[in-house]
Motif scaffolding. Structure first.
Motif, short mmCIF file in Angstrom:
data_model
loop_
_atom_site.label_atom_id
_atom_site.label_comp_id
_atom_site.label_asym_id
_atom_site.label_seq_id
_atom_site.Cartn_x
_atom_site.Cartn_y
_atom_site.Cartn_z
N GLU A 128 -10.49 -1.80 2.27
CA GLU A 128 -10.56 -3.23 2.58
C GLU A 128 -11.70 -3.56 3.53
OE1 GLU A 128 -5.84 -4.25 1.93
OE2 GLU A 128 -6.58 -3.94 3.98
N GLU A 129 -12.15 -2.59 4.32
CA GLU A 129 -13.16 -2.85 5.34
C GLU A 129 -14.58 -2.45 4.95
OE1 GLU A 129 -11.65 -0.71 8.70
OE2 GLU A 129 -9.85 -1.95 8.83
N THR A 130 -14.73 -1.59 3.95
CA THR A 130 -16.04 -1.04 3.64
C THR A 130 -16.91 -1.99 2.82
OG1 THR A 130 -17.24 0.84 2.72
CG2 THR A 130 -15.26 0.13 1.53
N SER A 131 -18.20 -1.87 2.99
CA SER A 131 -19.15 -2.62 2.16
C SER A 131 -19.46 -1.85 0.87
CB SER A 131 -20.44 -2.87 2.95
OG SER A 131 -21.05 -1.62 3.29
N LEU A 132 -18.89 -0.65 0.71
CA LEU A 132 -19.11 0.13 -0.51
C LEU A 132 -18.37 -0.44 -1.71
CD1 LEU A 132 -18.74 3.74 0.98
CD2 LEU A 132 -20.86 2.60 0.30
N VAL A 133 -17.31 -1.22 -1.46
CA VAL A 133 -16.55 -1.85 -2.53
C VAL A 133 -17.21 -3.17 -2.87
CG1 VAL A 133 -14.32 -2.89 -3.16
CG2 VAL A 133 -14.38 -0.76 -1.85
N ARG A 134 -17.48 -3.37 -4.16
CA ARG A 134 -18.09 -4.62 -4.61
C ARG A 134 -17.07 -5.76 -4.52
NH1 ARG A 134 -19.91 -0.63 -8.27
NH2 ARG A 134 -18.22 -1.09 -9.73
N GLU A 135 -17.54 -6.95 -4.26
CA GLU A 135 -16.65 -8.10 -4.16
C GLU A 135 -15.88 -8.27 -5.47
OE1 GLU A 135 -16.80 -12.90 -3.47
OE2 GLU A 135 -18.43 -11.68 -2.69
N GLY A 136 -14.55 -8.33 -5.36
CA GLY A 136 -13.71 -8.51 -6.54
C GLY A 136 -13.50 -7.26 -7.38
N GLU A 137 -14.01 -6.12 -6.91
CA GLU A 137 -13.92 -4.88 -7.69
C GLU A 137 -12.50 -4.36 -7.77
OE1 GLU A 137 -15.80 -0.37 -7.88
OE2 GLU A 137 -16.17 -1.59 -6.10
N LEU A 138 -11.77 -4.39 -6.64
CA LEU A 138 -10.44 -3.80 -6.62
C LEU A 138 -9.60 -4.42 -5.53
CD1 LEU A 138 -10.27 -1.72 -3.97
CD2 LEU A 138 -11.74 -0.35 -5.40
N THR A 139 -8.29 -4.24 -5.67
CA THR A 139 -7.37 -4.54 -4.59
C THR A 139 -6.46 -3.33 -4.41
OG1 THR A 139 -5.84 -5.64 -6.11
CG2 THR A 139 -7.35 -7.05 -4.89
N ALA A 140 -5.96 -3.16 -3.21
CA ALA A 140 -5.12 -2.01 -2.91
C ALA A 140 -3.84 -2.48 -2.22
CB ALA A 140 -5.87 -1.03 -2.02
N ARG A 141 -2.73 -1.86 -2.63
CA ARG A 141 -1.43 -2.21 -2.06
C ARG A 141 -0.61 -0.93 -1.89
NH1 ARG A 141 3.57 -4.11 -4.76
NH2 ARG A 141 2.46 -3.85 -6.72
N VAL A 142 0.01 -0.77 -0.73
CA VAL A 142 0.84 0.40 -0.48
C VAL A 142 2.22 0.17 -1.08
CG1 VAL A 142 1.92 1.84 1.29
CG2 VAL A 142 -0.40 0.99 1.63
N LEU A 143 2.67 1.14 -1.89
CA LEU A 143 4.01 1.13 -2.44
C LEU A 143 4.84 2.09 -1.59
CD1 LEU A 143 3.14 1.45 -6.25
CD2 LEU A 143 3.47 -0.65 -4.90
N GLU A 144 5.81 1.55 -0.90
CA GLU A 144 6.62 2.37 0.00
C GLU A 144 7.65 3.16 -0.81
OE1 GLU A 144 5.93 2.92 3.04
OE2 GLU A 144 4.55 1.28 3.45
N GLY A 145 7.92 4.34 -0.35
CA GLY A 145 8.91 5.21 -0.97
C GLY A 145 9.07 6.43 -0.09
N ALA A 146 9.62 7.50 -0.66
CA ALA A 146 9.75 8.75 0.11
C ALA A 146 8.39 9.14 0.66
CB ALA A 146 10.31 9.84 -0.78
N ASP A 147 7.38 9.05 -0.16
CA ASP A 147 5.98 9.22 0.25
C ASP A 147 5.24 7.98 -0.22
OD1 ASP A 147 6.11 11.87 1.38
OD2 ASP A 147 6.31 12.63 -0.67
N PRO A 148 4.50 7.33 0.66
CA PRO A 148 3.79 6.12 0.21
C PRO A 148 2.72 6.45 -0.82
CG PRO A 148 3.12 6.72 2.43
CD PRO A 148 4.23 7.64 2.04
N VAL A 149 2.52 5.53 -1.73
CA VAL A 149 1.51 5.65 -2.78
C VAL A 149 0.66 4.39 -2.71
CG1 VAL A 149 1.14 5.72 -5.28
CG2 VAL A 149 3.00 7.04 -4.26
N LEU A 150 -0.63 4.54 -2.93
CA LEU A 150 -1.53 3.40 -2.95
C LEU A 150 -1.76 2.98 -4.39
CD1 LEU A 150 -3.25 1.61 -1.06
CD2 LEU A 150 -5.17 3.14 -1.53
N LEU A 151 -1.42 1.74 -4.70
CA LEU A 151 -1.71 1.18 -6.01
C LEU A 151 -3.04 0.46 -5.90
CD1 LEU A 151 -1.16 0.26 -8.90
CD2 LEU A 151 0.27 -1.57 -7.96
#
Length: 145
Positions: A19-42
């Motif tokens: 979310e903070e880097t300039s390496l990601v192009r605008e609108g390229e991706l979004t990231a959301r943490v899925l909580e569980g026994a071990d968190p996973v990043l979607l």
């Protein structure tokens, strides 16, 4: 040789970095943490038709994966599976697997990285995996023909 970082990544740290880097192009991706026994990043790859990629961190590695299609939907699964095992180079830097989701076996495409790799390398893996997932879909269609 790829540089490494001192502290291993965690799922929340990867999310924050993306979310903070300039390496990601605008609108390229979004990231959301899925909580569980071990968190996973979607990670939703918008430039690839909102393709979902799952990123997990465990021990010394980061695993990125894409669920493809149910094994039951593949014509002649034995022949297709043999083809995949013999043709590992069809999708560079990624591996095919079969995973169970609910009560159904599903083809999965995955890539592994060191948990101390750079953010730039994580982004390369996400982009490569997205491209390979698209290529794998066309491989499925070609193989079925």
């Amino acid at each position: 040789m790829d540089a490494v970082i001192e502290t291993a990544w965690t799922v929340p740290a990867v999310k924050a970095a993306l979310e903070e880097t300039s390496l990601v192009r605008e609108g390229e991706l979004t990231a959301r943490v899925l909580e569980g026994a071990d968190p996973v990043l979607l990670v939703t790859m918008h430039e690839y038709g909102d393709l979902p990629i799952y990123l997990s961190v465990g021990g010394a590695q980061i695993v990125c994966s894409v669920l493809l299609w149910p094994v039951s939907e593949q014509s002649d699964t034995a022949r297709f599976n043999e083809f995949l095992l013999k043709a590992q180079r069809v999708v560079p830097l990624s591996n095919f697997a079969i995973t169970t989701v609910g009560d159904q076996d599903v083809y999965e495409l995955m890539g592994e990285l060191s948990s101390k790799t750079t953010l730039q390398t994580i982004l390369i893996e996400l982009r490569t995996l997205a491209e390979n997932a698209i290529d794998a879909t066309s491989l499925r269609d070609t193989f079925a023909a």
